[in-house]
Enzyme design. Structure first.
Site, PDB file in Angstrom:
ATOM      1  N   CYS A  84       0.819  -1.220   0.000  1.00 30.77           N
ATOM      2  CA  CYS A  84       0.000   0.000   0.000  1.00 30.77           C
ATOM      3  C   CYS A  84       0.855   1.274   0.000  1.00 30.77           C
ATOM      4  O   CYS A  84       1.439   1.605  -1.029  1.00 30.77           O
ATOM      5  CB  CYS A  84      -0.991  -0.061   1.151  1.00 30.77           C
ATOM      6  SG  CYS A  84      -2.440   0.926   0.821  1.00 30.77           S
ATOM      7  N   HIS A 174      -3.227  -5.303   1.775  1.00 29.68           N
ATOM      8  CA  HIS A 174      -2.543  -5.525   3.057  1.00 29.68           C
ATOM      9  C   HIS A 174      -2.552  -6.987   3.479  1.00 29.68           C
ATOM     10  O   HIS A 174      -3.411  -7.382   4.281  1.00 29.68           O
ATOM     11  CB  HIS A 174      -3.246  -4.712   4.153  1.00 29.68           C
ATOM     12  CG  HIS A 174      -3.074  -3.237   4.028  1.00 29.68           C
ATOM     13  ND1 HIS A 174      -2.047  -2.552   4.634  1.00 29.68           N
ATOM     14  CD2 HIS A 174      -3.796  -2.314   3.351  1.00 29.68           C
ATOM     15  CE1 HIS A 174      -2.142  -1.265   4.347  1.00 29.68           C
ATOM     16  NE2 HIS A 174      -3.195  -1.095   3.565  1.00 29.68           N
ATOM     17  N   GLU A 176      -0.732  -8.295   5.591  1.00 30.59           N
ATOM     18  CA  GLU A 176      -0.432  -8.345   7.030  1.00 30.59           C
ATOM     19  C   GLU A 176      -1.684  -8.145   7.884  1.00 30.59           C
ATOM     20  O   GLU A 176      -1.655  -8.366   9.085  1.00 30.59           O
ATOM     21  CB  GLU A 176       0.652  -7.304   7.379  1.00 30.59           C
ATOM     22  CG  GLU A 176       0.193  -5.856   7.492  1.00 30.59           C
ATOM     23  CD  GLU A 176      -0.090  -5.174   6.152  1.00 30.59           C
ATOM     24  OE1 GLU A 176      -0.058  -5.849   5.098  1.00 30.59           O
ATOM     25  OE2 GLU A 176      -0.376  -3.956   6.169  1.00 30.59           O
TER      26      GLU A 176
END
Ligand code: GLN
Length: 202
Positions: A84, A174, A176
């Site tokens: 991002c 994302h 994560e």
């Protein structure tokens, strides 16, 4: 393997949690550190640039005197995973912003491409050889064009949202923010082959 996560702003803790959870069940020795100053860039085998706010991150990279060393390491081939805002930092060109940052990845990126109102959404898609990955988008950019040597890892609604170019993986979403560790595992395999490659060449 020593992985450094840029920790000046944004979602670095989540990346650290992913790497730590993989490390706990890996046969490989995997260490993870947070990068806040120049000396943190020493002896890294891989680097992660997290999501957050690219304008703030770009400014802090310069203010903290990290910019030149980081750019040099990426250009020298250090495996890099950027998500991002991290993708925005890597992009060679930004379509709707006069500034550029590290400019190591031959793509053009549009910031806040889904509009500022559309805060976040999740869709499932294949990412390279990884099937059905949950893609979490948060005020995300997308890639409007990519250089010829760039491998497109995934698209959503005909927009490129993940690429790989040499040592760099750039994602508009994302990984994560999910419990799915497959993209980080893929990145760590890339780091491992880079480390063994360095050993071969001495
Ligand atoms: N919109 C942010 C930017 O332009 C990126 C958002 C994110 O990293 N989740 O920097």
């Amino acid at each position: 393997m020593k992985i450094g996560i840029l920790a000046v702003q944004g979602a670095f803790i989540e990346h650290e949690a992913q790497i730590t959870s993989i490390a706990a069940r890996s046969v490989d020795q995997i260490e993870c550190i947070q990068i806040r100053q120049r000396k943190d860039l020493e002896d890294l085998d891989g680097i992660i640039l997290p999501g957050g706010e690219s304008t703030v991150q770009g400014k802090l990279l310069r203010d903290l005197d990290l910019f030149d060393d980081l750019q040099k390491l990426i250009l020298q081939g250090l495996p890099t995973l950027a998500t991002c805002a991290g993708l925005i930092l890597l992009a060679r060109t930004l379509e709707n912003d006069p500034v550029k940052h590290l400019a190591t990845l031959p793509v053009t990126v549009q910031r806040n491409a889904y509009g500022r109102q559309l805060g976040s959404f999740t869709v499932s898609s294949d990412v390279g050889d990884i099937n059905d990955f949950p893609l979490v988008f948060i005020r995300a950019p997308y890639i409007t064009s990519a250089g010829p040597e760039t491998k497109i890892l995934t698209t959503v609604d005909h927009h490129i949202v993940g690429v790989e170019y040499k040592n760099q993986i750039g994602l508009a979403f994302h990984p994560e923010m999910t419990r799915d560790t497959r993209i980080h595992e893929y990145f760590l395999r890339k780091v491992k082959s880079w480390c063994s490659c360095l050993q071969c060449t001495g």
